[in-house]
Design an enzyme around this catalytic site. Structure first.
Site, PDB file in Angstrom:
ATOM      1  N   HIS A  68      15.681 -16.674  32.123  1.00 42.47           N
ATOM      2  CA  HIS A  68      15.784 -15.659  33.179  1.00 42.47           C
ATOM      3  C   HIS A  68      14.597 -14.699  33.203  1.00 42.47           C
ATOM      4  O   HIS A  68      14.508 -13.868  34.108  1.00 42.47           O
ATOM      5  CB  HIS A  68      17.080 -14.860  33.025  1.00 42.47           C
ATOM      6  CG  HIS A  68      17.034 -13.866  31.916  1.00 42.47           C
ATOM      7  ND1 HIS A  68      17.090 -14.235  30.595  1.00 42.47           N
ATOM      8  CD2 HIS A  68      16.908 -12.528  31.937  1.00 42.47           C
ATOM      9  CE1 HIS A  68      16.998 -13.154  29.848  1.00 42.47           C
ATOM     10  NE2 HIS A  68      16.887 -12.097  30.638  1.00 42.47           N
ATOM     11  N   HIS A  83      11.515 -10.579  35.497  1.00 47.39           N
ATOM     12  CA  HIS A  83      12.943 -10.759  35.223  1.00 47.39           C
ATOM     13  C   HIS A  83      13.600 -11.313  36.484  1.00 47.39           C
ATOM     14  O   HIS A  83      13.538 -10.697  37.539  1.00 47.39           O
ATOM     15  CB  HIS A  83      13.555  -9.410  34.843  1.00 47.39           C
ATOM     16  CG  HIS A  83      14.929  -9.504  34.301  1.00 47.39           C
ATOM     17  ND1 HIS A  83      16.037  -9.659  35.106  1.00 47.39           N
ATOM     18  CD2 HIS A  83      15.392  -9.470  33.030  1.00 47.39           C
ATOM     19  CE1 HIS A  83      17.118  -9.707  34.354  1.00 47.39           C
ATOM     20  NE2 HIS A  83      16.755  -9.593  33.089  1.00 47.39           N
TER      21      HIS A  83
END
Length: 163
Positions: A68, A83
Protein backbone atom coordinates in the site's frame (compact mmCIF):
# COMPACT_ATOMS: atom_id res chain seq x y z
CA UNK A 1 24.51 31.21 8.37
CA UNK A 2 23.22 34.08 6.30
CA UNK A 3 21.63 33.58 2.90
CA UNK A 4 23.43 36.48 1.23
CA UNK A 5 23.23 35.14 -2.30
CA UNK A 6 19.70 33.75 -2.42
CA UNK A 7 18.71 30.17 -3.05
CA UNK A 8 21.19 27.67 -4.40
CA UNK A 9 20.47 26.69 -7.99
CA UNK A 10 19.45 23.11 -8.48
CA UNK A 11 17.58 22.81 -5.20
CA UNK A 12 14.13 23.14 -6.78
CA UNK A 13 12.22 19.90 -7.33
CA UNK A 14 9.20 19.51 -9.61
CA UNK A 15 6.27 17.62 -8.11
CA UNK A 16 4.08 15.55 -10.40
CA UNK A 17 0.57 14.15 -10.34
CA UNK A 18 0.81 10.45 -9.56
CA UNK A 19 -2.38 9.63 -11.48
CA UNK A 20 -5.10 11.12 -13.61
CA UNK A 21 -7.62 12.60 -11.21
CA UNK A 22 -8.16 15.48 -8.81
CA UNK A 23 -5.13 16.98 -7.05
CA UNK A 24 -5.93 18.23 -3.53
CA UNK A 25 -3.91 19.73 -0.68
CA UNK A 26 -2.94 17.18 1.96
CA UNK A 27 -5.17 19.02 4.43
CA UNK A 28 -8.19 17.70 2.49
CA UNK A 29 -7.30 14.03 3.06
CA UNK A 30 -9.77 12.42 5.50
CA UNK A 31 -7.07 10.62 7.51
CA UNK A 32 -5.88 13.00 10.28
CA UNK A 33 -2.39 11.48 10.32
CA UNK A 34 -1.94 12.97 6.85
CA UNK A 35 -4.29 15.98 6.91
CA UNK A 36 -2.75 17.31 10.13
CA UNK A 37 0.72 16.83 8.59
CA UNK A 38 1.88 14.48 11.35
CA UNK A 39 4.09 12.67 8.83
CA UNK A 40 5.04 15.78 6.83
CA UNK A 41 3.54 18.06 4.21
CA UNK A 42 2.45 17.01 0.74
CA UNK A 43 -0.59 16.55 -1.47
CA UNK A 44 -2.95 13.87 -2.72
CA UNK A 45 -4.62 12.75 -5.91
CA UNK A 46 -8.13 11.32 -5.95
CA UNK A 47 -7.58 9.01 -8.93
CA UNK A 48 -9.88 8.34 -11.84
CA UNK A 49 -7.44 5.85 -13.37
CA UNK A 50 -5.65 2.86 -11.90
CA UNK A 51 -2.12 3.66 -13.10
CA UNK A 52 0.13 5.17 -10.39
CA UNK A 53 3.31 7.06 -11.28
CA UNK A 54 6.24 8.49 -9.32
CA UNK A 55 5.76 12.00 -7.88
CA UNK A 56 9.50 12.80 -8.11
CA UNK A 57 12.70 11.36 -9.54
CA UNK A 58 14.74 9.24 -7.18
CA UNK A 59 15.27 5.70 -5.98
CA UNK A 60 12.77 3.25 -4.51
CA UNK A 61 14.05 2.65 -0.98
CA UNK A 62 11.19 0.61 0.44
CA UNK A 63 8.04 -1.18 -0.63
CA UNK A 64 5.73 -2.00 2.24
CA UNK A 65 4.91 -5.74 2.54
CA UNK A 66 1.20 -4.89 2.22
CA UNK A 67 1.99 -3.08 -1.07
CA UNK A 68 0.00 0.00 0.00
CA UNK A 69 3.02 2.32 0.18
CA UNK A 70 6.28 3.01 -1.63
CA UNK A 71 9.10 5.06 -0.13
CA UNK A 72 11.28 7.11 -2.48
CA UNK A 73 14.42 9.15 -1.84
CA UNK A 74 15.77 11.67 -4.31
CA UNK A 75 19.47 12.33 -4.88
CA UNK A 76 19.41 15.39 -2.60
CA UNK A 77 17.93 13.50 0.36
CA UNK A 78 14.23 14.35 0.06
CA UNK A 79 12.20 11.46 1.47
CA UNK A 80 8.83 10.88 -0.15
CA UNK A 81 6.17 8.37 0.79
CA UNK A 82 3.46 7.44 -1.70
CA UNK A 83 0.60 5.98 0.33
CA UNK A 84 -2.15 4.33 -1.73
CA UNK A 85 -5.62 4.54 -0.22
CA UNK A 86 -6.73 5.18 3.34
CA UNK A 87 -6.72 2.35 5.89
CA UNK A 88 -5.63 -0.09 3.19
CA UNK A 89 -3.08 -2.02 5.28
CA UNK A 90 -5.70 -4.60 6.25
CA UNK A 91 -6.30 -5.45 2.57
CA UNK A 92 -2.95 -7.31 2.64
CA UNK A 93 -1.86 -6.00 -0.76
CA UNK A 94 -4.74 -7.48 -2.75
CA UNK A 95 -5.78 -4.34 -4.71
CA UNK A 96 -2.18 -3.32 -5.50
CA UNK A 97 0.20 -4.52 -8.20
CA UNK A 98 3.66 -3.04 -7.60
CA UNK A 99 5.68 -2.68 -10.82
CA UNK A 100 9.03 -1.59 -9.33
CA UNK A 101 11.43 -3.08 -6.82
CA UNK A 102 13.62 -1.66 -4.07
CA UNK A 103 16.73 -0.05 -5.52
CA UNK A 104 15.11 0.93 -8.84
CA UNK A 105 15.84 4.41 -10.15
CA UNK A 106 12.61 6.15 -11.12
CA UNK A 107 11.32 9.32 -12.74
CA UNK A 108 7.81 10.80 -12.95
CA UNK A 109 7.33 8.76 -16.15
CA UNK A 110 7.86 5.52 -14.19
CA UNK A 111 4.67 3.63 -13.42
CA UNK A 112 5.06 2.40 -9.84
CA UNK A 113 1.84 0.46 -9.43
CA UNK A 114 -1.62 -0.38 -10.60
CA UNK A 115 -4.47 0.00 -8.12
CA UNK A 116 -7.73 -1.89 -8.47
CA UNK A 117 -10.07 1.04 -7.74
CA UNK A 118 -13.15 -1.20 -7.84
CA UNK A 119 -11.66 -3.49 -5.16
CA UNK A 120 -11.01 -0.46 -2.93
CA UNK A 121 -14.59 0.72 -3.44
CA UNK A 122 -15.95 -2.75 -2.66
CA UNK A 123 -13.87 -2.80 0.54
CA UNK A 124 -15.27 0.64 1.53
CA UNK A 125 -11.79 2.21 1.33
CA UNK A 126 -11.02 5.66 0.02
CA UNK A 127 -8.61 5.63 -2.91
CA UNK A 128 -6.62 8.83 -2.21
CA UNK A 129 -3.05 8.56 -3.46
CA UNK A 130 -1.15 10.51 -0.81
CA UNK A 131 2.29 12.01 -1.43
CA UNK A 132 3.96 13.02 1.84
CA UNK A 133 7.48 14.35 2.34
CA UNK A 134 8.47 12.61 5.56
CA UNK A 135 11.58 14.71 6.26
CA UNK A 136 9.83 17.95 5.19
CA UNK A 137 10.79 20.09 8.20
CA UNK A 138 14.44 19.01 7.98
CA UNK A 139 15.11 19.58 4.28
CA UNK A 140 12.39 21.73 2.67
CA UNK A 141 12.71 25.50 2.50
CA UNK A 142 9.53 26.20 0.52
CA UNK A 143 6.64 24.23 -0.94
CA UNK A 144 4.09 25.36 -3.50
CA UNK A 145 1.22 23.20 -4.71
CA UNK A 146 0.44 25.32 -7.76
CA UNK A 147 -2.15 23.13 -9.47
CA UNK A 148 -5.16 21.72 -7.67
CA UNK A 149 -8.17 20.20 -9.37
CA UNK A 150 -8.18 17.95 -12.42
CA UNK A 151 -4.81 16.82 -13.72
CA UNK A 152 -3.35 14.06 -15.81
CA UNK A 153 -0.72 11.61 -14.65
CA UNK A 154 2.77 13.10 -14.71
CA UNK A 155 1.54 16.75 -14.89
CA UNK A 156 3.64 19.17 -12.86
CA UNK A 157 1.45 20.18 -9.91
CA UNK A 158 3.94 22.04 -7.75
CA UNK A 159 7.51 22.68 -6.66
CA UNK A 160 9.52 22.56 -3.53
CA UNK A 161 12.88 24.08 -2.75
CA UNK A 162 15.36 22.34 -0.48
CA UNK A 163 17.31 24.15 2.21
Amino acid sequence: MFKLFGKKKGNEIELHSVATGEVVPITEVSDPVFSQKMMGDGYAVKPSSSQVFAPVSGKVVSIFPTKHAVAIQNEKGLECLLHMGIDTVDLKGVPFDILVKEGDSITPTTQLATVNLEALKNANKQNDLIVVFTNFSDVVDSFNLSQVGQSSEQDVVGHLTLK
